[in-house]
Write a protein that holds these residues in place. Structure first.
Motif, PDB file in Angstrom:
ATOM      1  N   UNK A  67     -63.092 -22.883  -6.064  1.00 17.28           N
ATOM      2  CA  UNK A  67     -62.085 -23.323  -5.089  1.00 17.28           C
ATOM      3  C   UNK A  67     -61.792 -22.255  -4.046  1.00 17.28           C
ATOM      4  N   UNK A  68     -62.190 -21.010  -4.318  1.00 19.55           N
ATOM      5  CA  UNK A  68     -61.899 -19.920  -3.385  1.00 19.55           C
ATOM      6  C   UNK A  68     -63.188 -19.473  -2.700  1.00 19.55           C
ATOM      7  N   UNK A  69     -63.255 -19.577  -1.382  1.00 20.49           N
ATOM      8  CA  UNK A  69     -64.486 -19.182  -0.677  1.00 20.49           C
ATOM      9  C   UNK A  69     -64.652 -17.667  -0.650  1.00 20.49           C
ATOM     10  N   UNK A  70     -65.899 -17.257  -0.559  1.00 23.26           N
ATOM     11  CA  UNK A  70     -66.252 -15.850  -0.398  1.00 23.26           C
ATOM     12  C   UNK A  70     -66.910 -15.691   0.971  1.00 23.26           C
ATOM     13  N   UNK A  71     -66.463 -14.699   1.708  1.00 25.90           N
ATOM     14  CA  UNK A  71     -67.033 -14.433   3.028  1.00 25.90           C
ATOM     15  C   UNK A  71     -68.007 -13.261   2.924  1.00 25.90           C
ATOM     16  N   UNK A  72     -69.190 -13.470   3.464  1.00 23.95           N
ATOM     17  CA  UNK A  72     -70.232 -12.448   3.409  1.00 23.95           C
ATOM     18  C   UNK A  72     -70.626 -12.047   4.832  1.00 23.95           C
ATOM     19  N   UNK A  73     -70.795 -10.759   5.011  1.00 20.01           N
ATOM     20  CA  UNK A  73     -71.165 -10.221   6.321  1.00 20.01           C
ATOM     21  C   UNK A  73     -72.409  -9.354   6.156  1.00 20.01           C
ATOM     22  N   UNK A  74     -73.369  -9.559   7.038  1.00 21.64           N
ATOM     23  CA  UNK A  74     -74.582  -8.741   7.066  1.00 21.64           C
ATOM     24  C   UNK A  74     -74.710  -8.106   8.447  1.00 21.64           C
ATOM     25  N   UNK A  75     -74.966  -6.820   8.470  1.00 23.19           N
ATOM     26  CA  UNK A  75     -75.163  -6.089   9.721  1.00 23.19           C
ATOM     27  C   UNK A  75     -76.446  -5.282   9.567  1.00 23.19           C
ATOM     28  N   UNK A  76     -77.410  -5.522  10.449  1.00 19.14           N
ATOM     29  CA  UNK A  76     -78.721  -4.886  10.299  1.00 19.14           C
ATOM     30  C   UNK A  76     -79.027  -3.987  11.480  1.00 19.14           C
ATOM     31  N   UNK A  77     -79.840  -2.987  11.209  1.00 22.44           N
ATOM     32  CA  UNK A  77     -80.146  -1.934  12.168  1.00 22.44           C
ATOM     33  C   UNK A  77     -81.644  -1.657  12.136  1.00 22.44           C
ATOM     34  N   UNK A  78     -82.248  -1.568  13.318  1.00 19.79           N
ATOM     35  CA  UNK A  78     -83.655  -1.189  13.426  1.00 19.79           C
ATOM     36  C   UNK A  78     -83.743   0.279  13.815  1.00 19.79           C
ATOM     37  N   UNK A  79     -84.479   1.036  13.020  1.00 23.36           N
ATOM     38  CA  UNK A  79     -84.601   2.480  13.226  1.00 23.36           C
ATOM     39  C   UNK A  79     -86.061   2.804  13.526  1.00 23.36           C
ATOM     40  N   UNK A  80     -86.302   3.443  14.653  1.00 21.46           N
ATOM     41  CA  UNK A  80     -87.650   3.891  15.006  1.00 21.46           C
ATOM     42  C   UNK A  80     -87.798   5.348  14.588  1.00 21.46           C
ATOM     43  N   UNK A  81     -88.701   5.585  13.652  1.00 25.35           N
ATOM     44  CA  UNK A  81     -88.939   6.939  13.142  1.00 25.35           C
ATOM     45  C   UNK A  81     -90.223   7.455  13.788  1.00 25.35           C
ATOM     46  N   UNK A  82     -90.105   8.516  14.569  1.00 24.41           N
ATOM     47  CA  UNK A  82     -91.254   9.029  15.319  1.00 24.41           C
ATOM     48  C   UNK A  82     -91.962  10.176  14.604  1.00 24.41           C
ATOM     49  N   UNK A  83     -91.419  10.621  13.515  1.00 30.10           N
ATOM     50  CA  UNK A  83     -92.105  11.590  12.657  1.00 30.10           C
ATOM     51  C   UNK A  83     -92.396  10.868  11.347  1.00 30.10           C
ATOM     52  N   UNK A  84     -93.620  10.352  11.214  1.00 30.25           N
ATOM     53  CA  UNK A  84     -93.924   9.489  10.073  1.00 30.25           C
ATOM     54  C   UNK A  84     -93.817  10.224   8.742  1.00 30.25           C
ATOM     55  N   UNK A  85     -93.914  11.544   8.760  1.00 27.54           N
ATOM     56  CA  UNK A  85     -93.811  12.298   7.513  1.00 27.54           C
ATOM     57  C   UNK A  85     -92.397  12.291   6.942  1.00 27.54           C
ATOM     58  N   UNK A  86     -91.419  11.870   7.736  1.00 29.67           N
ATOM     59  CA  UNK A  86     -90.026  11.908   7.280  1.00 29.67           C
ATOM     60  C   UNK A  86     -89.474  10.526   6.947  1.00 29.67           C
ATOM     61  N   UNK A  87     -90.303   9.488   7.000  1.00 34.34           N
ATOM     62  CA  UNK A  87     -89.768   8.140   6.838  1.00 34.34           C
ATOM     63  C   UNK A  87     -89.111   7.947   5.478  1.00 34.34           C
ATOM     64  N   UNK A  88     -89.682   8.521   4.425  1.00 32.99           N
ATOM     65  CA  UNK A  88     -89.066   8.394   3.109  1.00 32.99           C
ATOM     66  C   UNK A  88     -87.692   9.029   3.063  1.00 32.99           C
ATOM     67  N   UNK A  89     -87.558  10.199   3.681  1.00 31.00           N
ATOM     68  CA  UNK A  89     -86.261  10.873   3.716  1.00 31.00           C
ATOM     69  C   UNK A  89     -85.248  10.073   4.535  1.00 31.00           C
ATOM     70  N   UNK A  90     -85.699   9.485   5.641  1.00 30.60           N
ATOM     71  CA  UNK A  90     -84.794   8.701   6.490  1.00 30.60           C
ATOM     72  C   UNK A  90     -84.262   7.494   5.727  1.00 30.60           C
ATOM     73  N   UNK A  91     -85.122   6.845   4.960  1.00 29.15           N
ATOM     74  CA  UNK A  91     -84.667   5.706   4.158  1.00 29.15           C
ATOM     75  C   UNK A  91     -83.635   6.161   3.134  1.00 29.15           C
ATOM     76  N   UNK A  92     -83.909   7.283   2.476  1.00 22.25           N
ATOM     77  CA  UNK A  92     -82.954   7.803   1.494  1.00 22.25           C
ATOM     78  C   UNK A  92     -81.605   8.121   2.128  1.00 22.25           C
ATOM     79  N   UNK A  93     -81.638   8.724   3.307  1.00 21.18           N
ATOM     80  CA  UNK A  93     -80.392   9.066   4.001  1.00 21.18           C
ATOM     81  C   UNK A  93     -79.598   7.801   4.319  1.00 21.18           C
ATOM     82  N   UNK A  94     -80.302   6.757   4.777  1.00 21.93           N
ATOM     83  CA  UNK A  94     -79.622   5.507   5.083  1.00 21.93           C
ATOM     84  C   UNK A  94     -78.984   4.875   3.863  1.00 21.93           C
ATOM     85  N   UNK A  95     -79.707   4.889   2.744  1.00 24.86           N
ATOM     86  CA  UNK A  95     -79.171   4.291   1.515  1.00 24.86           C
ATOM     87  C   UNK A  95     -77.984   5.097   0.995  1.00 24.86           C
ATOM     88  N   UNK A  96     -78.107   6.414   1.031  1.00 18.36           N
ATOM     89  CA  UNK A  96     -77.002   7.259   0.562  1.00 18.36           C
ATOM     90  C   UNK A  96     -75.755   7.067   1.424  1.00 18.36           C
TER      91      UNK A  96
END
Length: 237
Positions: free
Chosen positions: A112-141
């Motif tokens: 009987x009680x609605x839940x409101x959900x919000x999604x906000x997405x971001x596109x990140x261009x990583x120009x140093x491909x050697x750091x992409x794993x670190x960039x993902x970790x930083x975003x998640x943290x």
């Protein structure tokens, strides 16, 4: 007399159509020519990675869900900028708010009680491909709880396109020479050359390389390919 006139007109019309068809055929299929397709590919290492990061929040209060999502995505943006990502490489690509009515797991009936959900997405261009794993970790943290695809790309594929074009022309000439040899004729110069790419952006080739992504999430870069297709009409004697 009228029948004879109609017959004469009909013969003239048929004759004109036949002449037009013959001229069209002659234009489309010039005499003493052969037409072949040539395909060329060139491979290169990716130098750009596109990372999709996002946050999703939910609450029974719509403004609480909305504000929490805004705060969370701003935290992600601030963390990425602190890690060296420039403003030009950050782009908001989605903002969604919708109402959900979850089912009661015990009764199987809609709640009987609605839940409101919000999604906000971001596109990140990583120009140093050697750091992409670190960039993902930083975003998640920093609060990102959604990760989309991480397609690799080549910032300027012009050099690869040129290599692929040269390979396509060589492939077309080789095919034409084989056909001319089979027909017992001498291949001449090309009279028509039409180029088209393969209709795809650079595609991930199946040769992956490990040991990539820094100390973050394991990522394999592989290789990218650019394809060019040409259609060449050669004269022959």
């Amino acid at each position: 007399m009228k029948l004879m006139k109609r017959a004469t007109i009909l013969v003239l019309v048929v004759g004109l159509l036949a002449a037009f068809a013959g001229a069209t055929a002659a234009q489309e299929y010039p005499p003493n020519t052969l037409t072949v397709d040539g395909f060329g590919q060139a491979f290169g290492e990716p130098d750009v990675v596109i990372v999709q990061l996002g946050v999703q929040t939910s609450s029974s209060d719509v403004m609480e869900a909305y504000n929490n999502a805004n705060i969370a995505i701003q935290n992600v943006i601030d963390a990425l900028k602190a890690a060296g990502i420039e403003d030009r490489d950050l782009q908001t690509t989605g903002l969604y708010l919708y109402q959900d009515t979850p089912f009661n797991p015990q009764t199987g009936e809609p709640g009987t009680e609605p839940i409101y959900r919000v999604q906000n997405s971001l596109t990140v261009t990583v120009r140093d491909v050697d750091t992409v794993g670190d960039i993902i970790n930083i975003g998640v943290e920093a609060g990102a709880n959604n990760i989309g695809g991480i397609p690799f790309s080549i910032d300027d594929p012009a050099a690869l396109e040129q290599q692929a074009r040269e390979a396509a022309i060589g492939d077309a000439r080789q095919r034409a020479e084989e056909l001319a040899s089979l027909m017992g004729v001498e291949l001449g110069s090309p009279s028509i050359i039409v180029e088209s790419n393969d209709g795809q952006p650079p595609i991930l080739y199946d040769r992956a390389q490990a040991g990539f992504g820094g100390s973050g999430v394991p990522v394999e870069e592989g290789q990218l390919s650019v394809g060019v297709v040409v259609k060449v009409t050669f004269n022959f004697e």
